[in-house]
Design an enzyme around this catalytic site. Structure first.
Site, PDB file in Angstrom:
ATOM      1  N   GLU A 192       0.799  -1.126  -0.194  1.00 54.09           N
ATOM      2  CA  GLU A 192      -0.135   0.010  -0.068  1.00 54.09           C
ATOM      3  C   GLU A 192       0.856   1.077  -0.164  1.00 54.09           C
ATOM      4  OE1 GLU A 192      -2.827   0.481   3.373  1.00 54.09           O
ATOM      5  OE2 GLU A 192      -2.733   2.410   3.052  1.00 54.09           O
TER       6      GLU A 192
ATOM      7  N   ARG B 162       0.382  10.603  -0.025  1.00 52.12           N
ATOM      8  CA  ARG B 162       0.501  11.624   0.973  1.00 52.12           C
ATOM      9  C   ARG B 162       1.605  12.668   0.778  1.00 52.12           C
ATOM     10  NH1 ARG B 162       0.475   8.189   6.671  1.00 52.12           N
ATOM     11  NH2 ARG B 162      -1.314   7.129   5.812  1.00 52.12           N
TER      12      ARG B 162
ATOM     13  N   LYS C 236     -10.986  -1.430   6.250  1.00 49.95           N
ATOM     14  CA  LYS C 236      -9.772  -0.955   7.114  1.00 49.95           C
ATOM     15  C   LYS C 236     -10.355  -0.465   8.407  1.00 49.95           C
ATOM     16  CE  LYS C 236      -6.260   2.626   7.208  1.00 49.95           C
ATOM     17  NZ  LYS C 236      -5.009   3.129   6.523  1.00 49.95           N
TER      18      LYS C 236
HETATM   19  C1  3PG Z   1      -1.490   4.782   7.985  1.00 52.09           C
HETATM   20  O1  3PG Z   1      -2.606   4.863   7.310  1.00 52.09           O
HETATM   21  O2  3PG Z   1      -0.879   5.797   8.132  1.00 52.09           O
HETATM   22  C2  3PG Z   1      -1.426   3.613   8.688  1.00 52.09           C
HETATM   23  O3  3PG Z   1      -2.244   3.689   9.605  1.00 52.09           O
HETATM   24  C3  3PG Z   1      -0.204   3.483   9.107  1.00 52.09           C
HETATM   25  O4  3PG Z   1      -0.244   3.446  10.674  1.00 52.09           O
HETATM   26  P1  3PG Z   1       1.169   3.082  11.512  1.00 52.09           P
HETATM   27  O5  3PG Z   1       2.126   4.183  10.945  1.00 52.09           O
HETATM   28  O6  3PG Z   1       0.807   3.132  12.834  1.00 52.09           O
HETATM   29  O7  3PG Z   1       1.713   1.661  11.010  1.00 52.09           O
END
Ligand code: 3PG
Length: 205
Positions: A38, A42, A126
Site C-alpha cells: 500500500e 500523501r 480497514k
Molecule cells: C496509515 O495509514 O498511516 C497507517 O495507519 C499506518 O499506521 P502506522 O504508521 O501506525 O503503522
C-alpha cells in the site's frame, strides 16, 4: 479485496518521500516475502513512485493508500493499481468507488461507519486508527453483529501487538509502517527492511 489479500498477513503502509527510493524499497519488501504493497498518496513523490514500482517491480501487487477523493480513485486506476485503501469513507468516495474498476478497502472505526459502507456493498474494511479506536477488543466486539465482515486493522501496530490482531478470526490481515520505517528508508538500509519484511511475512496465524 478478500481474494487479493488472502494469504498475506501483513500489508506494508509505505510513504515515499523520494522517487528514487520507491523501486529499491518495493524490491526489499518483496524479497522479504511481502508482495501486497500500500503506497500512500500523501507525498509529492507518491505518484511517480507508484508508476515506477508498477513498471519495474515484477510480482508487486500495488495499491494506493490515503485515498480520500474521487480524483484519487481515478489516479489509482490511471497508475495501474490493483486496490485502494482509504482512512475513512464518505458517501462521495463510496459512490465513486462503486464505479471504479478496482476495489476499495474503506476505512471505518465504528459500527455505523461499517453499516454505511455495507450499504455500498463492502464486506471488507480497514479499521483505522486501530490502536487508538479500540484495538483488538473493538474488532472482537464488531464480529458479533457483523459476522461476515473482515477487517484489516492499521494504525499503531507493530511486532509488539500484531499477534493480538492476527489471532482474531475476523481479521484478514494487518497494515503497518513498522516494516518500512522512515529512518531506514531515509538511510536506504534496504537489507534491514528486507529482514523486517521477512520477520513480518513469517508471522503465524
Ligand atoms: C496509515 O495509514 O498511516 C497507517 O495507519 C499506518 O499506521 P502506522 O504508521 O501506525 O503503522
Amino acid at each position: 479485496m478478500r481474494d487479493l489479500l488472502a494469504g498475506n498477513s501483513v500489508i506494508p503502509v509505505i510513504v515515499i518521500d523520494h522517487v528514487d527510493d520507491a523501486v529499491p524499497l518495493a524490491k526489499a519488501l518483496i524479497a522479504g516475502g511481502l508482495n501486497v504493497l500500500e503506497v500512500t498518496l500523501r507525498t509529492a513523490a507518491a505518484e511517480e513512485g507508484i508508476r515506477q514500482i508498477v513498471k519495474q517491480v515484477p510480482g508487486a501487487i500495488v495499491g494506493t493508500g490515503t485515498v480520500c477523493t474521487p480524483d484519487q480513485i481515478k489516479l489509482s486506476e490511471d497508475l495501474g493499481c490493483q486496490f485502494m485503501v482509504s482512512p475513512g469513507a464518505t458517501d462521495k468516495l463510496l459512490a465513486a468507488a462503486q464505479e471504479s474498476s478496482i476495489s476499495l478497502l474503506p476505512g471505518i472505526s465504528s459500527a455505523s461507519e461499517m453499516m454505511r459502507c455495507m450499504e455500498y456493498g463492502h464486506q471488507d474494511f480497514k479499521f483505522f486508527p486501530a490502536e487508538a479506536a479500540g484495538g483488538a477488543a473493538m474488532i472482537k466486539a464488531l464480529s458479533g453483529p457483523f459476522s461476515d465482515a473482515r477487517i484489516c486493522p492499521t494504525g499503531g501496530i507493530g511486532l509488539h501487538n500484531v499477534m493480538e490482531y492476527l489471532s482474531l478470526p475476523n481479521v484478514l490481515c494487518v497494515g503497518g509502517s513498522w516494516v518500512c520505517p522512515a529512518q531506514l528508508v531515509k538511510a536506504q538500509r534496504w537489507d534491514e527492511i528486507e529482514q523486517l519484511a521477512r520477520d513480518a511475512s513469517q508471522l503465524g496465524r
